[in-house]
Design a protein around this motif. Structure first.
Motif, PDB file in Angstrom:
ATOM      1  N   UNK A 103       0.751  -1.305  -0.169  1.00 13.03           N
ATOM      2  CA  UNK A 103      -0.070  -0.023  -0.116  1.00 13.03           C
ATOM      3  C   UNK A 103       0.730   0.674  -0.153  1.00 13.03           C
ATOM      4  N   UNK A 104       1.829   1.062   0.596  1.00 15.92           N
ATOM      5  CA  UNK A 104       3.051   2.494   0.203  1.00 15.92           C
ATOM      6  C   UNK A 104       3.903   2.649  -0.691  1.00 15.92           C
ATOM      7  N   UNK A 105       3.808   1.441  -1.012  1.00 15.20           N
ATOM      8  CA  UNK A 105       4.398   1.570  -2.504  1.00 15.20           C
ATOM      9  C   UNK A 105       3.532   2.148  -3.313  1.00 15.20           C
ATOM     10  N   UNK A 106       2.481   1.822  -3.346  1.00 17.99           N
ATOM     11  CA  UNK A 106       0.988   2.449  -4.357  1.00 17.99           C
ATOM     12  C   UNK A 106       0.377   3.747  -4.432  1.00 17.99           C
ATOM     13  N   UNK A 107       0.638   4.476  -2.848  1.00 17.93           N
ATOM     14  CA  UNK A 107       0.217   6.042  -2.381  1.00 17.93           C
ATOM     15  C   UNK A 107       1.584   6.684  -2.744  1.00 17.93           C
ATOM     16  N   UNK A 108       3.631   6.135  -2.807  1.00 19.02           N
ATOM     17  CA  UNK A 108       4.079   6.576  -3.375  1.00 19.02           C
ATOM     18  C   UNK A 108       3.358   7.464  -4.456  1.00 19.02           C
ATOM     19  N   UNK A 109       3.091   6.441  -5.406  1.00 18.73           N
ATOM     20  CA  UNK A 109       2.890   6.894  -6.733  1.00 18.73           C
ATOM     21  C   UNK A 109       1.616   7.624  -7.409  1.00 18.73           C
ATOM     22  N   UNK A 110       1.055   7.675  -6.084  1.00 20.14           N
ATOM     23  CA  UNK A 110      -0.567   8.497  -6.604  1.00 20.14           C
ATOM     24  C   UNK A 110      -0.565   9.951  -7.013  1.00 20.14           C
ATOM     25  N   UNK A 111      -1.297   9.699  -7.418  1.00 21.41           N
ATOM     26  CA  UNK A 111      -1.699  11.275  -7.569  1.00 21.41           C
ATOM     27  C   UNK A 111      -2.226  12.557  -7.519  1.00 21.41           C
ATOM     28  N   UNK A 112      -3.458  11.917  -6.759  1.00 17.40           N
ATOM     29  CA  UNK A 112      -5.143  12.193  -6.473  1.00 17.40           C
ATOM     30  C   UNK A 112      -5.494  11.877  -5.465  1.00 17.40           C
ATOM     31  N   UNK A 113      -4.590  11.781  -4.118  1.00 22.05           N
ATOM     32  CA  UNK A 113      -5.407  10.974  -3.071  1.00 22.05           C
ATOM     33  C   UNK A 113      -6.393  11.742  -2.161  1.00 22.05           C
ATOM     34  N   UNK A 114      -6.430  12.544  -3.137  1.00 23.82           N
ATOM     35  CA  UNK A 114      -7.787  12.483  -2.122  1.00 23.82           C
ATOM     36  C   UNK A 114      -9.467  12.264  -2.915  1.00 23.82           C
ATOM     37  N   UNK A 115      -8.516  12.064  -3.740  1.00 21.16           N
ATOM     38  CA  UNK A 115      -9.936  10.797  -4.398  1.00 21.16           C
ATOM     39  C   UNK A 115      -9.860   9.661  -4.422  1.00 21.16           C
ATOM     40  N   UNK A 116      -8.990   8.925  -3.467  1.00 21.01           N
ATOM     41  CA  UNK A 116      -9.157   7.027  -2.763  1.00 21.01           C
ATOM     42  C   UNK A 116     -10.593   6.939  -2.249  1.00 21.01           C
ATOM     43  N   UNK A 117     -10.513   5.789  -2.005  1.00 23.58           N
ATOM     44  CA  UNK A 117     -12.053   5.949  -1.515  1.00 23.58           C
ATOM     45  C   UNK A 117     -11.557   4.290  -0.523  1.00 23.58           C
ATOM     46  N   UNK A 118     -11.292   5.537   0.201  1.00 29.03           N
ATOM     47  CA  UNK A 118     -10.947   3.930   0.995  1.00 29.03           C
ATOM     48  C   UNK A 118     -11.854   3.042   1.583  1.00 29.03           C
ATOM     49  N   UNK A 119     -13.239   2.861   1.942  1.00 29.28           N
ATOM     50  CA  UNK A 119     -14.338   2.040   2.734  1.00 29.28           C
ATOM     51  C   UNK A 119     -14.310   1.221   0.962  1.00 29.28           C
ATOM     52  N   UNK A 120     -14.664   1.293   0.077  1.00 32.66           N
ATOM     53  CA  UNK A 120     -14.173   0.211  -1.151  1.00 32.66           C
ATOM     54  C   UNK A 120     -12.789  -0.570  -1.110  1.00 32.66           C
ATOM     55  N   UNK A 121     -11.612  -0.282  -0.991  1.00 35.64           N
ATOM     56  CA  UNK A 121     -10.467  -0.342  -0.673  1.00 35.64           C
ATOM     57  C   UNK A 121     -10.707  -2.062   0.405  1.00 35.64           C
ATOM     58  N   UNK A 122     -10.569  -1.198   1.801  1.00 37.58           N
ATOM     59  CA  UNK A 122     -11.116  -2.149   2.793  1.00 37.58           C
ATOM     60  C   UNK A 122     -12.272  -3.501   2.605  1.00 37.58           C
ATOM     61  N   UNK A 123     -13.192  -2.945   1.969  1.00 44.43           N
ATOM     62  CA  UNK A 123     -14.150  -3.151   1.686  1.00 44.43           C
ATOM     63  C   UNK A 123     -13.495  -5.060   0.910  1.00 44.43           C
TER      64      UNK A 123
END
Length: 393
Positions: free
Chosen positions: A14-34
């Motif tokens: 998850x850290x490596x994925x976040x490292x190259x993410x360009x628009x973190x505000x749009x990340x849907x954490x609830x869907x990811x956890x589900x």
């Protein structure tokens, strides 16, 4: 202790994925956890329950019967070419792809497969928080293949943003086509093939949701599936037979080249510095294998196989795994097996970008530009699936 190590592996992914993410505000954490919870539940269901055992055994038996039917045709044409007791890879593993391809064609012709792909995709879209097109594409990639899937949505390609194109291509690289599932099952345990296919479907959306988050407007959330040109039944049969044979020939040619090249490079490295090229790659990838749940004593060997898949393809890596399988624990075999079941390798970048470019010059150039990012994301999907399986088995 191993749970703590695997948890660190999850954090790394998850850290490596976040490292190259360009628009973190749009990340849907609830869907990811589900979706992560769904992955664990599915892995436990398929690998640790009687229902999962019966289900996978049933699927394996279906493919066993299909392969036996395929061998009837293969024996008629190639019977007597192999010496008694020998099992040529091309004849026993690759040529059955022709028959499986025919079955896919029949399911396509009678609209059974498109119906299944569309409605399963719509169901998954309720879970992943992404568009209908993205969800359909992931299911379709696992059915018809990473190149052919783009033909079914070619009407929409030119209208897609680079973000949505990345999701479509990442799904295509993270899954494997149904035509070669039977071939995989002759090389690794069927339960790991089935588990990897199911987990990668959700793992692809998890990683893409972090690396490439975006919002699909309701007006843009349209799914238009392109029907194939109307053919007679026997025209379709001829086309899919030839397509299946082309796949078998292409895979066979790539294996000849890659296996021979790998053997040459290994020999050169061994002569010059006393260690093979795969051995060096094994040390590089050993920490990743360790975080996936592989015991350190087996991490170097496992890392070498992982790297082989990345730089060549999954078939070459599966052959390498078969050569060392007796020296590995059952747990390590399970973890590495599911890691290998995907198209995440360098050659897939060219295959996918070429397939898209054949349908849309503009989008083909877009895909070529994010090729390495695509491979990076698809590899993280394989690592995530391996970690989940490592925690369950």
């Amino acid at each position: 202790m191993r749970y703590l190590i695997s948890f660190c592996g999850l954090l790394l992914v998850f850290g490596l994925a976040l490292l190259i993410s360009k628009n973190r505000k749009e990340i849907k954490y609830k869907n990811i956890i589900l979706m992560l919870i769904i992955q664990f539940l599915l892995a436990a269901l398929l690998l640790n329950t009687k229902f999962g055992y019966v289900l996978i055994k049933g699927i394996a038996n279906v493919f066993d019967h299909l392969l036996s039917y395929a061998n009837t045709g293969i024996s008629f044409v190639f019977g007597g070419l192999a010496n008694k007791g020998e099992s040529p890879f091309f004849i026993d593993v690759l040529l059955p792809i022709v028959f499986i391809s025919v079955l896919i064609g029949i399911l396509q012709h009678f609209k059974i497969l498109p119906f299944f792909m569309k409605w399963v995709g719509l169901l998954i879209s309720k879970v992943n928080g992404m568009g209908k097109l993205e969800s359909y594409n992931a299911v379709a990639s696992a059915m018809v293949g990473q190149s052919e899937v783009f033909i079914t949505v070619k009407k929409q390609l030119d209208m897609l943003t680079p973000q949505r194109m990345y999701t479509l291509c990442a799904s295509a690289m993270s899954t494997v086509s149904m035509a070669i599932v039977g071939a995989y099952m002759t090389m690794i345990e069927p339960k790991y093939v089935v588990t990897a296919i199911v987990l990668n479907l959700f793992g692809g959306f998890i990683i893409v949701s972090i690396i490439n988050p975006y919002k699909v407007e309701e007006s843009e959330d349209i799914l238009t599936i392109e029907d194939e040109d109307k053919q007679t039944f026997f025209q379709m049969l001829g086309e899919y037979i030839m397509d299946g044979f082309k796949v078998a020939i292409i895979v066979g040619a790539m294996l000849i080249g890659f296996v021979a090249l790998m053997d040459l490079i290994n020999s050169l490295f061994d002569m010059v510095i006393g260690i093979s090229f795969q051995g060096i790659l094994g040390y590089i990838f050993a920490p990743i294998a360790f975080l996936m749940g592989v015991p350190w004593a087996e991490a170097v060997s496992a890392g070498g196989i992982m790297a082989t898949k990345l730089v060549t393809n999954e078939f070459v890596a599966m052959i390498s795994l078969g050569e060392v399988s007796e020296s590995m624990s059952a747990r390590t075999l399970g973890i590495i097996s599911v890691f290998l079941v995907s198209f995440a390798n360098f050659s897939s970048i060219g295959i996918i970008s070429g397939a898209v470019k054949g349908l849309s010059e503009k989008q083909g150039n877009v895909v070529a530009r994010f090729g390495l990012k695509l491979l990076f994301g698809a590899t993280l999907v394989s690592i995530l699936t391996a970690i989940v399986v490592g925690l369950v088995i």
